[in-house]
Design an enzyme around this catalytic site. Structure first.
Site, PDB file in Angstrom:
ATOM      1  N   SER A  64     -36.057  41.411 -40.343  1.00  0.00           N
ATOM      2  CA  SER A  64     -35.189  42.906 -40.180  1.00  0.00           C
ATOM      3  C   SER A  64     -36.177  44.041 -40.947  1.00  0.00           C
ATOM      4  O   SER A  64     -35.516  44.114 -41.591  1.00  0.00           O
ATOM      5  CB  SER A  64     -34.079  43.051 -38.676  1.00  0.00           C
TER       6      SER A  64
HETATM    7  N1  SAH Z   1     -30.103  39.999 -38.955  1.00  0.00           N
HETATM    8  C1  SAH Z   1     -31.021  38.880 -39.674  1.00  0.00           C
HETATM    9  C2  SAH Z   1     -32.683  38.533 -39.019  1.00  0.00           C
HETATM   10  C3  SAH Z   1     -33.602  37.763 -39.777  1.00  0.00           C
HETATM   11  S1  SAH Z   1     -34.673  37.055 -38.020  1.00  0.00           S
HETATM   12  C4  SAH Z   1     -31.574  39.186 -41.160  1.00  0.00           C
HETATM   13  O1  SAH Z   1     -31.320  40.970 -41.573  1.00  0.00           O
HETATM   14  O2  SAH Z   1     -32.292  39.041 -42.029  1.00  0.00           O
HETATM   15  C5  SAH Z   1     -33.746  35.870 -36.689  1.00  0.00           C
HETATM   16  C6  SAH Z   1     -33.166  34.740 -37.234  1.00  0.00           C
HETATM   17  O3  SAH Z   1     -32.802  34.209 -35.900  1.00  0.00           O
HETATM   18  C7  SAH Z   1     -33.500  34.043 -38.044  1.00  0.00           C
HETATM   19  O4  SAH Z   1     -33.101  33.626 -39.311  1.00  0.00           O
HETATM   20  C8  SAH Z   1     -33.733  32.591 -37.031  1.00  0.00           C
HETATM   21  O5  SAH Z   1     -33.328  31.418 -37.383  1.00  0.00           O
HETATM   22  C9  SAH Z   1     -32.493  32.696 -36.182  1.00  0.00           C
HETATM   23  N2  SAH Z   1     -32.289  32.310 -35.304  1.00  0.00           N
HETATM   24  C10 SAH Z   1     -33.363  32.265 -34.830  1.00  0.00           C
HETATM   25  N3  SAH Z   1     -32.887  31.325 -32.919  1.00  0.00           N
HETATM   26  C11 SAH Z   1     -31.069  30.736 -33.306  1.00  0.00           C
HETATM   27  C12 SAH Z   1     -30.096  30.429 -32.608  1.00  0.00           C
HETATM   28  N4  SAH Z   1     -30.531  30.134 -31.200  1.00  0.00           N
HETATM   29  N5  SAH Z   1     -29.015  30.268 -32.603  1.00  0.00           N
HETATM   30  C13 SAH Z   1     -28.631  31.222 -34.527  1.00  0.00           C
HETATM   31  N6  SAH Z   1     -29.702  31.863 -35.335  1.00  0.00           N
HETATM   32  C14 SAH Z   1     -31.328  31.835 -34.283  1.00  0.00           C
END
Ligand code: SAH
Length: 214
Positions: A64
Site C-alpha cells: 500500500s
Molecule cells: N498490508 C499489505 C497490503 C498488501 S495488498 C502491505 O502493506 O504490503 C493486500 C493483501 O491482501 C494482498 O497481499 C492479498 O494477497 C491479501 N488478501 C486478499 N484477499 C485476502 C483474504 N481473503 N484473506 C487474507 N489476505 C487476503
C-alpha cells in the site's frame, strides 16, 4: 540489508509529506520513520521506496501507499499492547508499522508465496507478529477477540466473522467496495456491543479475494 543515512533522509522527507497530507499522530509518524520500507520491496524499487507510491510485491499484489498505511493506522487509535488482527499481510510493511507502535499483531495472508516471503523477512527486523496463511474472511477465532482489526484489501462487504471477533470498545478499519475504488470505513463497537460506522473517503486497494480451494 542496509539502512543508511540516505534511506533515513528519504524517510524523513516522506514523514514530512505525510504530515503535510494531514497525518497527525506522532506514534504513526515515528513508526513510518523507524521502519525501513525498502526492505519490503524488490531491490529494483529501492530508489523509489520512500515516495508515496504503491509497488508490485508478487502474486499480483501491491504494497500500500505509505499515506494509506499511515491513514488506516491512525484511524485505529492504537495503544501499546493492543491486540490487532490484520487481514492481508502482503509485504509485511503495515504489519511492521503496527508492531513498531507496540501492538500485538496477528496477520493473515491468503497468497502462499507472499506469506512465505514475509514470514522470512519479519524476524530479521526483530518484530514478532503471529503470521498465518489462510482466509481473512474467517478471521482468527483462536486468538479473538481483538482490540482492533485492519483490513488492507478491498472488501466487497463487512465480514460478519470479523465483526464478531472485535472486542466491545474496539475499532475496525476496512476499505469497502468491490470495484477499483473503495470507501474507507471505520466501524466502532461500543462497550454495549452496538455498532456504528463512519466513512473517511475514497482509496484504492487490491480486492479481498474469496476463499478458494487450498
Ligand atoms: N498490508 C499489505 C497490503 C498488501 S495488498 C502491505 O502493506 O504490503 C493486500 C493483501 O491482501 C494482498 O497481499 C492479498 O494477497 C491479501 N488478501 C486478499 N484477499 C485476502 C483474504 N481473503 N484473506 C487474507 N489476505 C487476503
Amino acid at each position: 540489508m542496509i539502512d543508511n543515512f540516505r534511506h533515513k533522509g528519504l524517510r524523513k522527507q516522506l514523514v514530512a509529506e505525510l504530515e503535510e497530507k494531514g497525518i497527525k499522530q506522532q506514534a504513526v509518524l515515528d513508526a513510518i520513520m523507524a521502519v525501513p520500507r525498502h526492505y519490503f520491496l524488490d531491490p529494483v524499487f529501492t530508489k523509489q521506496a520512500y515516495s508515496n507510491m504503491a509497488f508490485q510485491i508478487g502474486a499480483g499484489q501491491t504494497i500500500s501507499h505509505p499515506y494509506t498505511v499511515a491513514f488506516q493506522t491512525e484511524l485505529l487509535e492504537l495503544s501499546k499492547g493492543d491486540k490487532v488482527l490484520e487481514i492481508g499481510t502482503g509485504s509485511g510493511f503495515q504489519t511492521a508499522v503496527l508492531c513498531e507502535i507496540g501492538a500485538k499483531v496477528y496477520s493473515i495472508e491468503r497468497q502462499k508465496e507472499l506469506f512465505l516471503k514475509t514470514k522470512q523477512l519479519i524476524p530479521k527486523l526483530n518484530y514478532t507478529p503471529k503470521l498465518r496463511y489462510g482466509d481473512g474472511y474467517k478471521g482468527w477465532p483462536s486468538f479473538a477477540p481483538f482490540d482492533k482489526i485492519i483490513i488492507t484489501c478491498g472488501a466487497p462487504y463487512i465480514p460478519e466473522d470479523l465483526v464478531n471477533q472485535l472486542k466491545n470498545g474496539g475499532r475496525m478499519v476496512i476499505p469497502l467496495g468491490d470495484g477499483k475504488v473503495q470507501e474507507m470505513i471505520l466501524l466502532v463497537k461500543n462497550e454495549a456491543g452496538e455498532i456504528s460506522q463512519k466513512s473517511f473517503g475514497k482509496f484504492s486497494f487490491v480486492p479481498m479475494l474469496k476463499e478458494t480451494a487450498k
